[in-house]
Design a protein around this motif. Structure first.
Motif, PDB file in Angstrom:
ATOM      1  N   LYS A 182      12.636  -3.159   5.593  1.00  0.00           N
ATOM      2  CA  LYS A 182      11.688  -3.718   6.563  1.00  0.00           C
ATOM      3  C   LYS A 182      10.804  -2.295   6.688  1.00  0.00           C
ATOM      4  O   LYS A 182      11.201  -1.331   6.952  1.00  0.00           O
ATOM      5  CB  LYS A 182      11.729  -4.282   7.873  1.00  0.00           C
ATOM      6  CG  LYS A 182      10.607  -5.101   8.533  1.00  0.00           C
ATOM      7  CD  LYS A 182      11.069  -5.575   9.808  1.00  0.00           C
ATOM      8  CE  LYS A 182      10.002  -6.251  10.482  1.00  0.00           C
ATOM      9  NZ  LYS A 182       9.692  -7.399   9.990  1.00  0.00           N
ATOM     10  N   ASN A 183       9.345  -2.547   6.441  1.00  0.00           N
ATOM     11  CA  ASN A 183       8.192  -1.402   6.443  1.00  0.00           C
ATOM     12  C   ASN A 183       8.814  -0.233   5.715  1.00  0.00           C
ATOM     13  O   ASN A 183       8.797   0.695   6.208  1.00  0.00           O
ATOM     14  CB  ASN A 183       7.935  -1.187   8.220  1.00  0.00           C
ATOM     15  CG  ASN A 183       7.306  -2.081   8.860  1.00  0.00           C
ATOM     16  OD1 ASN A 183       6.570  -3.001   8.418  1.00  0.00           O
ATOM     17  ND2 ASN A 183       8.005  -2.360  10.003  1.00  0.00           N
ATOM     18  N   ASN A 184       9.485  -0.521   4.561  1.00  0.00           N
ATOM     19  CA  ASN A 184       9.847   0.616   3.773  1.00  0.00           C
ATOM     20  C   ASN A 184      11.031   1.256   4.183  1.00  0.00           C
ATOM     21  O   ASN A 184      11.443   2.464   3.699  1.00  0.00           O
ATOM     22  CB  ASN A 184       8.921   1.565   3.390  1.00  0.00           C
ATOM     23  CG  ASN A 184       7.845   1.060   2.411  1.00  0.00           C
ATOM     24  OD1 ASN A 184       8.240   0.241   1.352  1.00  0.00           O
ATOM     25  ND2 ASN A 184       6.387   1.061   2.671  1.00  0.00           N
ATOM     26  N   PHE A 236      14.523  -7.688  -0.481  1.00  0.00           N
ATOM     27  CA  PHE A 236      15.402  -8.769  -0.221  1.00  0.00           C
ATOM     28  C   PHE A 236      16.660  -8.491  -1.045  1.00  0.00           C
ATOM     29  O   PHE A 236      16.572  -7.945  -2.339  1.00  0.00           O
ATOM     30  CB  PHE A 236      14.966 -10.052  -0.244  1.00  0.00           C
ATOM     31  CG  PHE A 236      13.688 -10.287   0.659  1.00  0.00           C
ATOM     32  CD1 PHE A 236      13.955 -10.606   2.022  1.00  0.00           C
ATOM     33  CD2 PHE A 236      12.451 -10.155   0.366  1.00  0.00           C
ATOM     34  CE1 PHE A 236      12.892 -10.811   2.703  1.00  0.00           C
ATOM     35  CE2 PHE A 236      11.356 -10.095   1.096  1.00  0.00           C
ATOM     36  CZ  PHE A 236      11.500 -10.641   2.322  1.00  0.00           C
ATOM     37  N   PHE A 288      12.441 -17.465   3.432  1.00  0.00           N
ATOM     38  CA  PHE A 288      11.599 -16.798   4.508  1.00  0.00           C
ATOM     39  C   PHE A 288      10.174 -17.230   4.538  1.00  0.00           C
ATOM     40  O   PHE A 288       9.638 -16.675   5.630  1.00  0.00           O
ATOM     41  CB  PHE A 288      11.585 -15.191   3.884  1.00  0.00           C
ATOM     42  CG  PHE A 288      13.012 -14.432   4.242  1.00  0.00           C
ATOM     43  CD1 PHE A 288      13.138 -13.784   5.361  1.00  0.00           C
ATOM     44  CD2 PHE A 288      13.835 -14.397   3.095  1.00  0.00           C
ATOM     45  CE1 PHE A 288      14.283 -13.101   5.468  1.00  0.00           C
ATOM     46  CE2 PHE A 288      15.063 -13.543   3.323  1.00  0.00           C
ATOM     47  CZ  PHE A 288      15.276 -12.991   4.626  1.00  0.00           C
ATOM     48  N   TYR A 316      11.677  -7.802  -4.732  1.00  0.00           N
ATOM     49  CA  TYR A 316      10.629  -6.876  -4.072  1.00  0.00           C
ATOM     50  C   TYR A 316       9.257  -7.523  -4.298  1.00  0.00           C
ATOM     51  O   TYR A 316       8.675  -7.726  -5.525  1.00  0.00           O
ATOM     52  CB  TYR A 316      10.749  -5.808  -4.899  1.00  0.00           C
ATOM     53  CG  TYR A 316      10.199  -4.440  -4.283  1.00  0.00           C
ATOM     54  CD1 TYR A 316      10.839  -3.394  -3.610  1.00  0.00           C
ATOM     55  CD2 TYR A 316       8.697  -4.384  -4.443  1.00  0.00           C
ATOM     56  CE1 TYR A 316      10.303  -2.359  -3.222  1.00  0.00           C
ATOM     57  CE2 TYR A 316       8.188  -3.141  -4.151  1.00  0.00           C
ATOM     58  CZ  TYR A 316       8.633  -2.021  -3.519  1.00  0.00           C
ATOM     59  OH  TYR A 316       8.360  -1.111  -3.108  1.00  0.00           O
ATOM     60  N   ARG A 322      17.264  -9.936   4.187  1.00  0.00           N
ATOM     61  CA  ARG A 322      15.968  -8.724   4.046  1.00  0.00           C
ATOM     62  C   ARG A 322      17.009  -7.493   4.374  1.00  0.00           C
ATOM     63  O   ARG A 322      17.839  -7.323   5.261  1.00  0.00           O
ATOM     64  CB  ARG A 322      15.104  -8.935   5.200  1.00  0.00           C
ATOM     65  CG  ARG A 322      14.083  -8.103   5.110  1.00  0.00           C
ATOM     66  CD  ARG A 322      12.887  -8.077   6.310  1.00  0.00           C
ATOM     67  NE  ARG A 322      12.873  -9.329   6.838  1.00  0.00           N
ATOM     68  CZ  ARG A 322      12.023 -10.130   6.731  1.00  0.00           C
ATOM     69  NH1 ARG A 322      10.944 -10.020   6.011  1.00  0.00           N
ATOM     70  NH2 ARG A 322      11.930 -11.393   7.311  1.00  0.00           N
ATOM     71  N   ASP A 339       9.010  -4.889   2.503  1.00  0.00           N
ATOM     72  CA  ASP A 339      10.101  -5.720   2.694  1.00  0.00           C
ATOM     73  C   ASP A 339      10.898  -5.623   1.201  1.00  0.00           C
ATOM     74  O   ASP A 339      10.412  -5.303   0.221  1.00  0.00           O
ATOM     75  CB  ASP A 339       9.942  -7.219   2.775  1.00  0.00           C
ATOM     76  CG  ASP A 339       9.679  -7.318   4.263  1.00  0.00           C
ATOM     77  OD1 ASP A 339       9.819  -6.693   5.116  1.00  0.00           O
ATOM     78  OD2 ASP A 339       9.054  -8.369   4.343  1.00  0.00           O
ATOM     79  N   ASP A 369       7.181 -15.206   6.155  1.00  0.00           N
ATOM     80  CA  ASP A 369       7.577 -13.904   6.782  1.00  0.00           C
ATOM     81  C   ASP A 369       8.002 -13.023   5.604  1.00  0.00           C
ATOM     82  O   ASP A 369       9.206 -12.676   5.653  1.00  0.00           O
ATOM     83  CB  ASP A 369       8.748 -14.328   7.744  1.00  0.00           C
ATOM     84  CG  ASP A 369       9.214 -12.943   8.282  1.00  0.00           C
ATOM     85  OD1 ASP A 369       8.479 -12.100   8.609  1.00  0.00           O
ATOM     86  OD2 ASP A 369      10.366 -13.094   8.927  1.00  0.00           O
ATOM     87  N   ILE A 370       7.060 -12.705   4.617  1.00  0.00           N
ATOM     88  CA  ILE A 370       7.234 -11.828   3.607  1.00  0.00           C
ATOM     89  C   ILE A 370       6.280 -10.738   3.608  1.00  0.00           C
ATOM     90  O   ILE A 370       4.973 -11.278   3.511  1.00  0.00           O
ATOM     91  CB  ILE A 370       7.158 -12.529   2.361  1.00  0.00           C
ATOM     92  CG1 ILE A 370       8.610 -13.409   2.255  1.00  0.00           C
ATOM     93  CG2 ILE A 370       7.211 -11.437   1.257  1.00  0.00           C
ATOM     94  CD1 ILE A 370       8.434 -14.297   1.034  1.00  0.00           C
ATOM     95  N   ASN A 371       6.401  -9.578   3.827  1.00  0.00           N
ATOM     96  CA  ASN A 371       5.651  -8.442   4.082  1.00  0.00           C
ATOM     97  C   ASN A 371       5.747  -7.369   3.423  1.00  0.00           C
ATOM     98  O   ASN A 371       6.792  -7.204   2.751  1.00  0.00           O
ATOM     99  CB  ASN A 371       5.877  -8.113   5.658  1.00  0.00           C
ATOM    100  CG  ASN A 371       5.786  -9.271   6.703  1.00  0.00           C
ATOM    101  OD1 ASN A 371       4.652  -9.881   6.718  1.00  0.00           O
ATOM    102  ND2 ASN A 371       6.867  -9.521   7.256  1.00  0.00           N
TER     103      ASN A 371
END
Length: 592
Positions: free
Chosen positions: A164-166, A93, A83, A114, A161, A91, A86-88
């Motif tokens: 995303k955004n919990n 995985f 990724f 995590y 993933r 997230d 692109d790890i936010n």
């Protein structure tokens, strides 16, 4: 490293933070125990929890299943590579595939990865890995001894993933759960792994709030460097040189060859001369091999270290050769690699070290002769799938000065595998246990005796529902090793099936067939190995032998032939004078 390591942070801060990060890892484990639905989690504890640096070094762990721990950094590194940037925050995985960026050890062990953020910047990773009740593939239960390739073993999950955004990415999770046989329960267990990580995230943020980000990062550097210092001190005590071992089994077994080179405080573990990949599903991907080597070192020269972290891995260089049984490559089968060949890799490392530091190395453990059963429980109308953990109760090898632990699980668990109570197991699965007891003479003789295996016997009680049964035992009877300083090796495992129609399948039959569909009244019988002995059995305290005979864990015949101890048959007391004579006679009769 001859000078004492000097901490960058205050010793009191180091002590508190060290305790905190390991406590947080253990709290994750407790959360999984209490929230998971699968008995493989809440009863057997077949998982691990870990905190990992951004660079992929292990910070702390909870000591559940050790062989899983060293593979978690591989999962983190695979996610990082896949990724990139692109790890936010928010997230989550998931990964299990050993052949995509070396992300897993086996398909049955799913790892959630995590990212932990603090005030907008990522500071750590959490990686929780757990064995699944099912992972798709050709047979229920996640173990397919007749698989031709990895595709027949189960669903391959490259780094993906899933939150995303919990928020759960429902189409991705649905795709995964559609390809396993117990989706509702496994989805709940996946959420258990994620929930545990969220608890740890909260604790870690509070810790950084209290101490500040700069000091916390200094502590992480201290922790890893101090762990490196400690293991280097132990390696430096071993004389320089190269020490070689080889472990093999019956015809067709691919040997595990280990050469350990000590050069000051550096250790090289070379497995590249091991044999080719096997047709059986025991081939070890690279993450599994590294994890096994690390475990072997921390259980021998590192067993007394006050800190066990990724820093302990730094002085250890591991060499492998792709295409060998210790470095499996796509698309070869590997589904039982955490039991075999991980066990043989661990014991090959021990066997090499035992040549120079026998007093620090455990003797070899018994090999687990288990089944994997699965099906539909007619009492609840719910699916199940699990290894038979009662058959995983083998004996540990003795350690210098101490008898081996009995019914202690496979070596990859190192005493951390929990056995469900029989009443609990019978409530979970449509199976009735008739026997689960120590097997006489299963622990190998020695001055310090190997731990005992079990006689395990159960009967199918599933009405009209079949029980699917996969062969999970060592297919090649690899020799347990080492047996140290004159200690002996245990007898091989034995398995048998007795069918309700009067037919029988013996040890060689089940080894060849590998998979059965059992019906009501069919019976499984297992005799599991004990551990190897340490020291000359003729030097064992005769009174200890007498006690073992009275406890029925050693037979009169073994007391006489293996230990040279004469037991009076009337009262089972030791005849000291006759024992002395017998031992002198047996020593004289030994070959030079």
């Amino acid at each position: 490293m001859t000078e004492a390591y000097k901490l960058k942070v205050k010793p009191v801060d180091f002590a508190v933070l060290k305790s905190a990060v390991f406590t947080i890892a253990r709290e994750m484990g407790l959360n999984m125990e209490r929230t998971a639905r699968a008995p493989i989690y809440f009863s057997a504890h077949d998982f691990c929890t870990s905190i990992i640096t951004l660079d992929g070094e292990l910070v702390s762990l909870a000591e559940y299943i050790p062989v899983l721990v060293g593979a978690t950094p591989f999962a983190v590194k695979s996610v990082t590579k896949y990724f990139g940037g692109d790890i936010n925050e928010g997230d989550v995985f998931l990964v299990n595939d050993p052949y995509t960026l070396d992300g897993g050890n086996q398909l049955a062990d799913w790892c959630i990865v995590y990212p932990v953020f603090y005030k907008g910047a990522q500071v750590l990773w959490i990686a929780n890995k757990a064995h699944q009740q099912d992972t798709g593939g050709g047979v229920p239960g996640g173990y397919n001894p007749n698989a031709l390739d990895i595709y027949a073993e189960g669903l391959r999950i490259p780094p993906v993933r899933i939150f995303k955004n919990n928020e759960e990415i429902k189409d991705v999770v649905n795709l995964i759960m559609t390809n396993v046989r117990i989706p509702d329960m496994q989805h709940s267990d996946l959420l258990s792994m994620i929930g545990a990580a969220r608890v740890a995230e909260k604790r870690l943020r509070a810790l950084i709030d209290d101490y500040g980000k700069d000091l916390f990062e200094l502590f992480l550097d201290d922790l890893l460097t101090y762990g490196e210092f400690l293991i280097r001190e132990e390696i430096s005590k071993i004389p320089n040189g190269t020490y070689r071992s080889e472990i093999t089994g019956r015809e067709g077994a691919s040997p595990i060859v280990c050469e350990i080179t000590i050069d000051g405080s550096e250790m090289t573990v070379d497995l590249s001369k091991s044999g080719p990949m096997s047709k059986e599903y025991i081939n070890s991907p690279i993450a599994n091999t590294y994890s096994a080597v690390y475990q072997a070192i921390l259980q021998s020269i590192g067993k007394k270290l006050e800190i066990r972290c990724g820093g302990c891995y730094r002085p250890v260089k591991i060499k492998t050769k792709p295409g060998t049984i210790a470095h499996a490559t796509f698309p070869v089968t590997h589904g039982n690699c955490t039991n075999y060949i991980a066990k043989q890799i661990i014991e090959a490392v021990w066997s090499a070290l035992a040549q120079v530091i026998p007093e620090q190395v455990p003797a070899g453990w018994g090999s687990i002769p288990y089944w994997i059963f699965s099906g539909m429980d007619p009492r609840r109308g719910e699916g199940y799938g699990s290894p038979d953990f009662q058959a995983c109760a083998t004996g540990a090898g003795a350690v210098w000065g101490v008898d081996g632990w009995s019914t202690n699980g496979p070596v990859i668990c190192s005493g951390t595998l929990w056995y469900p109570e029989i009443e609990v197991v019978e409530g979970l699965y449509p199976i009735f246990w008739e026997r689960w007891e120590w097997a006489q003479d299963s622990g190998a003789p020695g001055k310090w005796r190997g731990g005992l295996g079990v006689h395990n016997e159960w009967v199918v009680d599933s009405g009209s529902e079949p029980v699917f049964l996969g062969y999970g035992a060592d297919p090649f009877d690899y020799v347990p090793a080492p047996a140290i300083a004159g200690g002996k090796m245990p007898s091989p495992n034995r398995k048998e099936l007795q069918f309700a129609n009067g037919e029988r399948a013996g040890n060689e039959d089940v080894r060849n067939a590998k998979f059965y569909i059992l019906q009501n009244g069919d019976r499984a019988i297992d005799f599991s190995q004990g551990g190897c002995g340490v020291g000359d059995p003729l030097e064992r305290d005769p009174e200890l032998v007498g006690k073992d005979v009275r406890d029925e864990v050693v037979s009169l015949e073994s007391a006489f032939n293996d230990y040279g101890v004469v037991i009076k048959p009337v009262n089972l007391e030791v005849d000291i004078q006759e024992t002395k004579k017998l031992r002198e006679k047996l020593k004289k009769e030994r070959p030079a």
